[in-house]
Design an enzyme around this catalytic site. Structure first.
Site, PDB file in Angstrom:
ATOM      1  N   LYS A 175       0.863  -1.186   0.000  1.00  3.38           N
ATOM      2  CA  LYS A 175       0.000   0.000   0.000  1.00  3.38           C
ATOM      3  C   LYS A 175       0.900   1.236   0.000  1.00  3.38           C
ATOM      4  O   LYS A 175       1.469   1.611   1.014  1.00  3.38           O
ATOM      5  CB  LYS A 175      -0.910   0.009   1.234  1.00  3.38           C
ATOM      6  CG  LYS A 175      -2.176   0.747   0.978  1.00  3.38           C
ATOM      7  CD  LYS A 175      -2.460   2.037   1.644  1.00  3.38           C
ATOM      8  CE  LYS A 175      -1.680   3.070   2.227  1.00  3.38           C
ATOM      9  NZ  LYS A 175      -1.661   4.324   1.496  1.00  3.38           N
ATOM     10  N   GLY A 228       6.897   5.698   7.852  1.00  4.94           N
ATOM     11  CA  GLY A 228       6.048   6.892   7.804  1.00  4.94           C
ATOM     12  C   GLY A 228       6.168   7.671   9.092  1.00  4.94           C
ATOM     13  O   GLY A 228       7.212   7.654   9.748  1.00  4.94           O
ATOM     14  N   SER A 229       5.096   8.336   9.460  1.00  5.03           N
ATOM     15  CA  SER A 229       5.161   9.253  10.594  1.00  5.03           C
ATOM     16  C   SER A 229       5.023   8.511  11.924  1.00  5.03           C
ATOM     17  O   SER A 229       4.507   7.394  11.989  1.00  5.03           O
ATOM     18  CB  SER A 229       4.061  10.298  10.456  1.00  5.03           C
ATOM     19  OG  SER A 229       2.808   9.652  10.407  1.00  5.03           O
ATOM     20  N   VAL A 232       1.228   7.604  13.233  1.00  6.32           N
ATOM     21  CA  VAL A 232       0.623   6.457  12.538  1.00  6.32           C
ATOM     22  C   VAL A 232       1.366   5.178  12.925  1.00  6.32           C
ATOM     23  O   VAL A 232       0.757   4.149  13.244  1.00  6.32           O
ATOM     24  CB  VAL A 232       0.635   6.671  11.008  1.00  6.32           C
ATOM     25  CG1 VAL A 232       0.137   5.420  10.284  1.00  6.32           C
ATOM     26  CG2 VAL A 232      -0.213   7.877  10.618  1.00  6.32           C
ATOM     27  N   GLY A 233       2.694   5.247  12.941  1.00  8.70           N
ATOM     28  CA  GLY A 233       3.499   4.056  13.243  1.00  8.70           C
ATOM     29  C   GLY A 233       3.195   3.490  14.619  1.00  8.70           C
ATOM     30  O   GLY A 233       3.037   2.282  14.789  1.00  8.70           O
ATOM     31  N   GLU A 250       9.776   2.231  10.631  1.00  5.51           N
ATOM     32  CA  GLU A 250      10.790   3.274  10.433  1.00  5.51           C
ATOM     33  C   GLU A 250      10.047   4.595  10.387  1.00  5.51           C
ATOM     34  O   GLU A 250       9.136   4.767   9.570  1.00  5.51           O
ATOM     35  CB  GLU A 250      11.559   3.064   9.123  1.00  5.51           C
ATOM     36  CG  GLU A 250      12.552   1.916   9.153  1.00  5.51           C
ATOM     37  CD  GLU A 250      13.634   2.046  10.200  1.00  5.51           C
ATOM     38  OE1 GLU A 250      13.880   3.181  10.679  1.00  5.51           O
ATOM     39  OE2 GLU A 250      14.212   1.015  10.567  1.00  5.51           O
ATOM     40  N   CYS A 284      13.998  11.311   5.678  1.00  3.05           N
ATOM     41  CA  CYS A 284      13.950  10.994   7.112  1.00  3.05           C
ATOM     42  C   CYS A 284      15.330  11.137   7.731  1.00  3.05           C
ATOM     43  O   CYS A 284      15.454  11.362   8.927  1.00  3.05           O
ATOM     44  CB  CYS A 284      13.401   9.595   7.315  1.00  3.05           C
ATOM     45  SG  CYS A 284      14.214   8.403   6.273  1.00  3.05           S
ATOM     46  N   GLU A 383      10.269  17.296  14.239  1.00  8.22           N
ATOM     47  CA  GLU A 383      10.554  17.030  12.829  1.00  8.22           C
ATOM     48  C   GLU A 383       9.709  17.975  11.969  1.00  8.22           C
ATOM     49  O   GLU A 383       8.486  18.044  12.122  1.00  8.22           O
ATOM     50  CB  GLU A 383      10.212  15.587  12.469  1.00  8.22           C
ATOM     51  CG  GLU A 383      10.567  15.258  11.021  1.00  8.22           C
ATOM     52  CD  GLU A 383      10.241  13.815  10.634  1.00  8.22           C
ATOM     53  OE1 GLU A 383       9.096  13.398  10.841  1.00  8.22           O
ATOM     54  OE2 GLU A 383      11.136  13.129  10.122  1.00  8.22           O
TER      55      GLU A 383
HETATM   56  P1  NAD Z   1       2.333   8.914   7.014  1.00  6.89           P
HETATM   57  O1  NAD Z   1       2.506   8.262   8.338  1.00  6.89           O
HETATM   58  O2  NAD Z   1       1.307   9.957   6.886  1.00  6.89           O
HETATM   59  O3  NAD Z   1       1.971   7.822   5.900  1.00  6.89           O
HETATM   60  C1  NAD Z   1       2.788   6.696   5.674  1.00  6.89           C
HETATM   61  C2  NAD Z   1       1.918   5.585   5.087  1.00  6.89           C
HETATM   62  O4  NAD Z   1       0.991   5.161   6.086  1.00  6.89           O
HETATM   63  C3  NAD Z   1       1.066   6.020   3.887  1.00  6.89           C
HETATM   64  O5  NAD Z   1       1.016   4.969   2.950  1.00  6.89           O
HETATM   65  C4  NAD Z   1      -0.290   6.244   4.506  1.00  6.89           C
HETATM   66  O6  NAD Z   1      -1.344   6.097   3.597  1.00  6.89           O
HETATM   67  C5  NAD Z   1      -0.329   5.152   5.550  1.00  6.89           C
HETATM   68  N1  NAD Z   1      -1.283   5.370   6.650  1.00  6.89           N
HETATM   69  C6  NAD Z   1      -1.779   6.543   7.094  1.00  6.89           C
HETATM   70  N2  NAD Z   1      -2.647   6.321   8.111  1.00  6.89           N
HETATM   71  C7  NAD Z   1      -2.681   4.978   8.316  1.00  6.89           C
HETATM   72  C8  NAD Z   1      -3.375   4.129   9.232  1.00  6.89           C
HETATM   73  N3  NAD Z   1      -4.201   4.623  10.147  1.00  6.89           N
HETATM   74  N4  NAD Z   1      -3.180   2.800   9.157  1.00  6.89           N
HETATM   75  C9  NAD Z   1      -2.319   2.274   8.251  1.00  6.89           C
HETATM   76  N5  NAD Z   1      -1.640   3.030   7.347  1.00  6.89           N
HETATM   77  C10 NAD Z   1      -1.810   4.368   7.386  1.00  6.89           C
HETATM   78  O7  NAD Z   1       3.785   9.441   6.581  1.00  6.89           O
HETATM   79  P2  NAD Z   1       4.169  10.289   5.264  1.00  6.89           P
HETATM   80  O8  NAD Z   1       3.661  11.669   5.464  1.00  6.89           O
HETATM   81  O9  NAD Z   1       3.804   9.549   4.029  1.00  6.89           O
HETATM   82  O10 NAD Z   1       5.759  10.266   5.336  1.00  6.89           O
HETATM   83  C11 NAD Z   1       6.513  11.179   6.074  1.00  6.89           C
HETATM   84  C12 NAD Z   1       7.055  10.559   7.339  1.00  6.89           C
HETATM   85  O11 NAD Z   1       7.760   9.374   7.031  1.00  6.89           O
HETATM   86  C13 NAD Z   1       8.050  11.435   8.070  1.00  6.89           C
HETATM   87  O12 NAD Z   1       7.782  11.419   9.455  1.00  6.89           O
HETATM   88  C14 NAD Z   1       9.389  10.767   7.803  1.00  6.89           C
HETATM   89  O13 NAD Z   1      10.379  10.994   8.780  1.00  6.89           O
HETATM   90  C15 NAD Z   1       8.989   9.348   7.744  1.00  6.89           C
HETATM   91  N6  NAD Z   1       9.971   8.546   7.002  1.00  6.89           N
HETATM   92  C16 NAD Z   1      10.803   7.726   7.701  1.00  6.89           C
HETATM   93  C17 NAD Z   1      11.757   6.967   7.052  1.00  6.89           C
HETATM   94  C18 NAD Z   1      12.647   6.051   7.830  1.00  6.89           C
HETATM   95  O14 NAD Z   1      13.165   5.128   7.233  1.00  6.89           O
HETATM   96  N7  NAD Z   1      12.839   6.262   9.112  1.00  6.89           N
HETATM   97  C19 NAD Z   1      11.866   7.039   5.667  1.00  6.89           C
HETATM   98  C20 NAD Z   1      11.027   7.897   4.967  1.00  6.89           C
HETATM   99  C21 NAD Z   1      10.071   8.642   5.654  1.00  6.89           C
END
Ligand code: NAD
Length: 481
Positions: A175, A228-229, A232-233, A250, A284, A383
């Site tokens: 996804k 991701g963020s 959410v994580g 991550e 990130c 961040e």
């Molecule tokens: P996000 O958390 O908004 O979204 C990430 C993914 O999660 C997307 O596919 C989104 O659709 C999905 N998502 C959103 N809500 C969800 C839920 N309730 N259940 C399951 N999935 C859900 O993050 P973003 O805005 O796409 O990315 C930016 C963030 O990602 C920043 O915080 C950045 O630091 C982080 N990031 C981390 C790394 C790493 O390896 N540490 C790498 C790249 C980005």
């Protein structure tokens, strides 16, 4: 009816029309529509999970040569099409074309790497403490894995999750982020013709809250790998742990870049500009806080201000552009909010701070640097995820190290110094998962582990051979005579 091209989900070996479609827009040129991308509903995500479940018994016990060949084929096609895919990536995410081609090459190399890794999976054969018995420790595929990816690396992050998952015999439901379905779709198309059986790989595009959440909570999904963020994580981890599914996260960072008095000033400036502003600060591993010792502080601030005057913000596909646009209106608003916060907290604006006008309408923001900021300011702690950084002055190395570690995150940390003593001490005492000496905090290899500590990561490492920790489970077999 619109004549914009439509791109469908890939479920059980078939391209399946979405329940709905969303428009993918170029952040460098808002009138440029890349395509209409399917949005899966709950029925479709469940169908993808069922297809993966059905494919798992045969795939997880399939011959490793066939797996290796298919992964190698994916890697070869990605590399052969790197300019075209790089153009798509730059168009949908806003990285400059050279950066985007670099990311695509990385994705191709990752598939090639795991084409080799699946031939190298090994275990242990040991004598037992009981006479006449032997013990075997082997690794088996985890099962069906749900891969949830962010927008900032639209092809590399899907690649570094998909390739090890398939190499070790798992079936995948991917996804991707809503903002960048184009690269994920192109990757799915390449995978669809590489020789994997139907159901081994599935793509469902659409809302994280709807279909991402359904993947996380499905009892038929054995593990979730999420990037991701933080918010959410953490929720994903709670949901996975409550049903004993494996989870790997991550997430965010607030990566420090330490500059010591003995640093080579020119090198320190170059790596700091790279760390903070390239890829529009949307990595990130980007650094957004420079911790600078007193003896070099004023020279560093002045040299950064001078260097930043030559950074060219513009259309991601235009030659000569150093920094492309911010990815979206929402991210631009977040960056602007933090610029306001920095000013209201009393930090001094050294460079940038506002929008940049270009030939096309897009989300162009000047790289922004604050000085005279304090460690407790929000711009030093939270961040931002844009081209916005700040400088904090400290007395000496010890104060710099303490400040670098004074964060809830721990992804990447850098030091610029000509002292072997301080470089070694920093490597040992930094509380980050990745440490860079005289290099930008961002920019990592694809064949070694990637990941952080503290609030940045949870679970085992991604990439390199360490990826097998997540994508396999260990079995211990006892064999009597
Ligand atoms: P996000 O958390 O908004 O979204 C990430 C993914 O999660 C997307 O596919 C989104 O659709 C999905 N998502 C959103 N809500 C969800 C839920 N309730 N259940 C399951 N999935 C859900 O993050 P973003 O805005 O796409 O990315 C930016 C963030 O990602 C920043 O915080 C950045 O630091 C982080 N990031 C981390 C790394 C790493 O390896 N540490 C790498 C790249 C980005």
């Amino acid at each position: 009816m619109s004549d914009t091209k439509r791109f469908d989900n890939y479920i059980g070996g078939q391209w399946v029309a979405g329940a709905d479609y969303s428009t993918n827009i170029n952040p460098s040129e808002l009138s440029d529509v890349i395509g209409e991308y399917a949005k899966a509903d709950l029925a479709q995500v469940n169908a993808a999970i069922d297809a993966a479940r059905a494919a798992f018994p045969a795939w997880s016990t399939s011959g490793i040569q066939a797996r290796s060949d298919a992964l190698d084929k994916v890697g070869s096609e990605i590399l052969a099409r790197r300019e075209e895919l790089g153009t798509l990536l730059a168009r949908e995410e806003g990285k400059t074309l050279p950066e985007a081609i670099g990311e695509v090459s990385r994705a191709g190399n990752i598939f090639k790497f795991f084409a080799g890794e699946c031939l190298r999976l090994s275990g242990d054969y040991l004598p037992s403490v009981r006479p006449g018995v032997n013990v075997e420790v082997t690794r088996e595929a985890l099962g069906v894995v749900g891969l949830i990816t962010p927008w900032n690396f639209p092809i590399a992050i899907p690649a570094w999750k998909i390739a090890p998952a398939l190499a070790y015999g798992n079936c995948v439901v991917l996804k991707p982020a809503e903002l960048v379905p184009g690269c994920a779709w192109a990757l799915a198309q390449i995978i669809s013709r590489a020789g994997f059986p139907a159901g081994v790989f599935n793509l469902v595009m659409g809302s994280g809250r709807v279909i991402g959440d359904a993947m996380v909570n499905s009892p038929k999904v054995d593990g979730i790998s999420f990037t991701g963020s933080v918010g959410v994580g953490r929720q994903i981890a709670v949901n996975c742990v409550s049903r004993q599914a494996k989870v790997q996260l991550e997430m965010g960072g607030k990566n420090p870049q330490v500059i010591l008095d003995d640093a080579d000033l020119k090198q320190a400036v170059e790596l700091s500009v790279q760390s903070a502003f390239y890829s529009t600060g949307q990595r990130c591993t980007a650094s957004s806080r420079f911790i600078v010792t007193a003896g070099i502080h004023d020279k560093f601030v002045e040299a950064m201000a001078e260097r930043m005057r030559s950074i060219k913000v513009g259309h991601a596909l235009k030659s000569g552009t150093d920094i492309g646009p911010v990815v979206s209106q929402a991210q631009l608003e977040q960056d602007m909010k933090y610029i306001d916060i920095g000013q209201s907290e009393g930090a001094r604006l050294v460079s940038g701070g506002g929008l940049v006008t270009c030939d096309t309408e897009g989300y162009f923001l000047a790289p922004t640097l604050f000085a005279d900021s304090a460690a407790e300011m929000r711009i030093s702690r939270e961040e931002i995820f844009g081209p916005v950084a700040n400088i904090v002055r400290v007395a000496d190395y010890e104060a710099a190290l303490a400040m670098a570690n004074d964060t809830e995150f721990g992804l990447s940390a850098g030091i610029a110094t000509t002292s072997l003593k301080y470089a070694n001490h920093f490597k040992r005492h930094s509380q980050a998962g990745m440490v860079m000496v005289n290099l930008p905090t961002a920019g990592v290899d694809y064949h070694v582990p990637f990941g952080g500590r503290k609030g940045s990561s949870y679970g085992s490492r991604e990439q390199g051979r360490y990826a097998q920790e997540f994508y396999t489970v260990v079995k211990t077999s006892y064999v009597g005579s």
